[in-house]
Design a protein around this motif. Structure first.
Motif, PDB file in Angstrom:
ATOM      1  N   GLY A  43       0.783  -1.235   0.000  1.00 48.24           N
ATOM      2  CA  GLY A  43       0.000   0.000   0.000  1.00 48.24           C
ATOM      3  C   GLY A  43       0.813   1.283   0.000  1.00 48.24           C
ATOM      4  N   ASP A  44       2.014   1.259   0.565  1.00 50.28           N
ATOM      5  CA  ASP A  44       2.817   2.471   0.652  1.00 50.28           C
ATOM      6  C   ASP A  44       3.933   2.534  -0.394  1.00 50.28           C
ATOM      7  OD1 ASP A  44       1.377   3.662   2.720  1.00 50.28           O
ATOM      8  OD2 ASP A  44       2.430   2.494   4.226  1.00 50.28           O
ATOM      9  N   CYS A  45       3.797   1.793  -1.468  1.00 47.15           N
ATOM     10  CA  CYS A  45       4.803   1.812  -2.540  1.00 47.15           C
ATOM     11  C   CYS A  45       4.541   2.983  -3.482  1.00 47.15           C
ATOM     12  CB  CYS A  45       4.797   0.485  -3.297  1.00 47.15           C
ATOM     13  SG  CYS A  45       5.527  -0.859  -2.361  1.00 47.15           S
ATOM     14  N   LYS A  46       4.628   4.165  -2.919  1.00 50.38           N
ATOM     15  CA  LYS A  46       4.500   5.405  -3.681  1.00 50.38           C
ATOM     16  C   LYS A  46       5.700   6.263  -3.314  1.00 50.38           C
ATOM     17  CE  LYS A  46      -0.488   5.199  -3.136  1.00 50.38           C
ATOM     18  NZ  LYS A  46      -0.549   4.228  -2.074  1.00 50.38           N
ATOM     19  N   SER A  47       6.309   6.878  -4.305  1.00 51.14           N
ATOM     20  CA  SER A  47       7.512   7.661  -4.062  1.00 51.14           C
ATOM     21  C   SER A  47       7.277   8.763  -3.032  1.00 51.14           C
ATOM     22  CB  SER A  47       8.027   8.263  -5.373  1.00 51.14           C
ATOM     23  OG  SER A  47       9.275   8.864  -5.183  1.00 51.14           O
ATOM     24  N   SER A  48       6.153   9.462  -3.126  1.00 48.93           N
ATOM     25  CA  SER A  48       5.889  10.563  -2.186  1.00 48.93           C
ATOM     26  C   SER A  48       5.733  10.060  -0.751  1.00 48.93           C
ATOM     27  CB  SER A  48       4.648  11.347  -2.612  1.00 48.93           C
ATOM     28  OG  SER A  48       3.515  10.497  -2.657  1.00 48.93           O
ATOM     29  N   THR A  49       5.090   8.918  -0.572  1.00 44.97           N
ATOM     30  CA  THR A  49       4.902   8.333   0.760  1.00 44.97           C
ATOM     31  C   THR A  49       6.243   7.911   1.349  1.00 44.97           C
ATOM     32  OG1 THR A  49       2.728   7.542   0.111  1.00 44.97           O
ATOM     33  CG2 THR A  49       3.703   6.524   2.052  1.00 44.97           C
ATOM     34  N   LEU A  50       7.068   7.261   0.539  1.00 42.97           N
ATOM     35  CA  LEU A  50       8.381   6.820   1.011  1.00 42.97           C
ATOM     36  C   LEU A  50       9.279   8.016   1.332  1.00 42.97           C
ATOM     37  CD1 LEU A  50       9.004   3.883  -1.491  1.00 42.97           C
ATOM     38  CD2 LEU A  50       8.191   3.718   0.869  1.00 42.97           C
ATOM     39  N   GLN A  51       9.182   9.077   0.523  1.00 48.23           N
ATOM     40  CA  GLN A  51       9.992  10.274   0.765  1.00 48.23           C
ATOM     41  C   GLN A  51       9.631  10.938   2.090  1.00 48.23           C
ATOM     42  OE1 GLN A  51      10.067  13.009  -2.571  1.00 48.23           O
ATOM     43  NE2 GLN A  51      10.044  11.270  -3.992  1.00 48.23           N
ATOM     44  N   GLY A  88       9.741  -6.428  -4.893  1.00 49.25           N
ATOM     45  CA  GLY A  88      10.682  -6.731  -3.813  1.00 49.25           C
ATOM     46  C   GLY A  88      11.542  -5.548  -3.416  1.00 49.25           C
ATOM     47  N   THR A  89      11.874  -4.690  -4.388  1.00 47.68           N
ATOM     48  CA  THR A  89      12.671  -3.506  -4.080  1.00 47.68           C
ATOM     49  C   THR A  89      11.927  -2.596  -3.124  1.00 47.68           C
ATOM     50  OG1 THR A  89      13.763  -3.619  -6.231  1.00 47.68           O
ATOM     51  CG2 THR A  89      13.839  -1.489  -5.086  1.00 47.68           C
ATOM     52  N   CYS A  90      10.656  -2.347  -3.415  1.00 52.84           N
ATOM     53  CA  CYS A  90       9.840  -1.509  -2.535  1.00 52.84           C
ATOM     54  C   CYS A  90       9.724  -2.141  -1.153  1.00 52.84           C
ATOM     55  CB  CYS A  90       8.456  -1.285  -3.138  1.00 52.84           C
ATOM     56  SG  CYS A  90       7.402  -0.275  -2.077  1.00 52.84           S
ATOM     57  N   ARG A  91       9.535  -3.430  -1.111  1.00 53.37           N
ATOM     58  CA  ARG A  91       9.431  -4.136   0.173  1.00 53.37           C
ATOM     59  C   ARG A  91      10.681  -3.922   1.018  1.00 53.37           C
ATOM     60  NH1 ARG A  91       6.987 -10.010   0.637  1.00 53.37           N
ATOM     61  NH2 ARG A  91       5.734  -8.931  -0.874  1.00 53.37           N
ATOM     62  N   GLU A  92      11.849  -4.007   0.395  1.00 51.39           N
ATOM     63  CA  GLU A  92      13.108  -3.813   1.121  1.00 51.39           C
ATOM     64  C   GLU A  92      13.279  -2.358   1.567  1.00 51.39           C
ATOM     65  OE1 GLU A  92      15.082  -6.239   2.266  1.00 51.39           O
ATOM     66  OE2 GLU A  92      13.552  -7.535   1.413  1.00 51.39           O
ATOM     67  N   ILE A  93      12.888  -1.413   0.714  1.00 49.62           N
ATOM     68  CA  ILE A  93      12.966   0.000   1.096  1.00 49.62           C
ATOM     69  C   ILE A  93      12.094   0.254   2.320  1.00 49.62           C
ATOM     70  CG2 ILE A  93      12.367   2.356   0.376  1.00 49.62           C
ATOM     71  CD1 ILE A  93      13.094   1.448  -2.521  1.00 49.62           C
ATOM     72  N   ILE A  94      10.883  -0.302   2.309  1.00 47.66           N
ATOM     73  CA  ILE A  94       9.957  -0.132   3.441  1.00 47.66           C
ATOM     74  C   ILE A  94      10.562  -0.715   4.718  1.00 47.66           C
ATOM     75  CG2 ILE A  94       7.761  -0.981   4.375  1.00 47.66           C
ATOM     76  CD1 ILE A  94       6.538  -0.378   1.614  1.00 47.66           C
ATOM     77  N   LYS A  95      11.176  -1.879   4.624  1.00 46.86           N
ATOM     78  CA  LYS A  95      11.810  -2.482   5.806  1.00 46.86           C
ATOM     79  C   LYS A  95      12.879  -1.560   6.386  1.00 46.86           C
ATOM     80  CE  LYS A  95      11.257  -7.361   4.616  1.00 46.86           C
ATOM     81  NZ  LYS A  95      11.991  -8.591   4.236  1.00 46.86           N
ATOM     82  N   LEU A  97      13.257   1.751   5.909  1.00 47.24           N
ATOM     83  CA  LEU A  97      12.679   2.992   6.434  1.00 47.24           C
ATOM     84  C   LEU A  97      11.971   2.768   7.770  1.00 47.24           C
ATOM     85  CD1 LEU A  97      11.290   4.678   3.201  1.00 47.24           C
ATOM     86  CD2 LEU A  97      13.411   5.175   4.408  1.00 47.24           C
ATOM     87  N   ASN A  98      11.241   1.667   7.893  1.00 50.35           N
ATOM     88  CA  ASN A  98      10.571   1.365   9.163  1.00 50.35           C
ATOM     89  C   ASN A  98      11.585   1.168  10.282  1.00 50.35           C
ATOM     90  OD1 ASN A  98       7.909   1.585   8.345  1.00 50.35           O
ATOM     91  ND2 ASN A  98       7.712  -0.573   7.858  1.00 50.35           N
ATOM     92  N   THR A  99      12.689   0.506   9.976  1.00 54.25           N
ATOM     93  CA  THR A  99      13.710   0.214  10.977  1.00 54.25           C
ATOM     94  C   THR A  99      14.540   1.451  11.333  1.00 54.25           C
ATOM     95  OG1 THR A  99      13.893  -2.037  10.159  1.00 54.25           O
ATOM     96  CG2 THR A  99      15.708  -1.240  11.503  1.00 54.25           C
ATOM     97  N   GLN A 100      15.006   2.161  10.318  1.00 51.50           N
ATOM     98  CA  GLN A 100      15.952   3.253  10.521  1.00 51.50           C
ATOM     99  C   GLN A 100      15.279   4.611  10.772  1.00 51.50           C
ATOM    100  OE1 GLN A 100      19.385   2.951  10.604  1.00 51.50           O
ATOM    101  NE2 GLN A 100      19.043   0.753  10.485  1.00 51.50           N
TER     102      GLN A 100
END
Length: 103
Positions: A43-51, A88-95, A97-100
């Protein structure tokens, strides 16, 4: 006909509790607020949300040609592409960002 005993009440109570816990976990993972909040996949695999998430709790973003570099304490922790796909790339980015960065 006999009245239900304490065992049947306990059985119903335990199964109801398990159902509520399961429902809460399911809803939490869908909305992204399970385990203390943060981003959820896909659900959060959007560039603006991740930024937005990458600009919290000591994390910062730095522009690149095809991506944003996310740093914390001067170290690169991940990169966010300008175009994000739910893979999978988005999944790893989310992991990361959630951790760090606290999602």
């Amino acid at each position: 006909m006999m009245a239900p005993g304490p065992q049947s009440k306990l059985k119903r109570s335990a199964s109801s509790t398990a159902a509520w816990v399961l429902l809460g976990a399911l809803l939490g993972s869908v909305t992204g607020f399970a385990a203390g909040g943060g981003l959820s996949y896909p659900g959060d695999c959007k560039s603006s949300t991740l930024q937005r998430a990458a600009s919290k709790n000591g994390c910062s973003t730095h522009s690149g040609s095809n991506h944003l570099t996310v740093k914390k304490d001067g170290k690169v922790i991940t990169q966010i592409p300008h175009t994000v796909k739910p893979n999978g790339t988005c999944r790893e980015i989310i992991k990361v960002l959630n951790t760090q960065c606290g999602g």
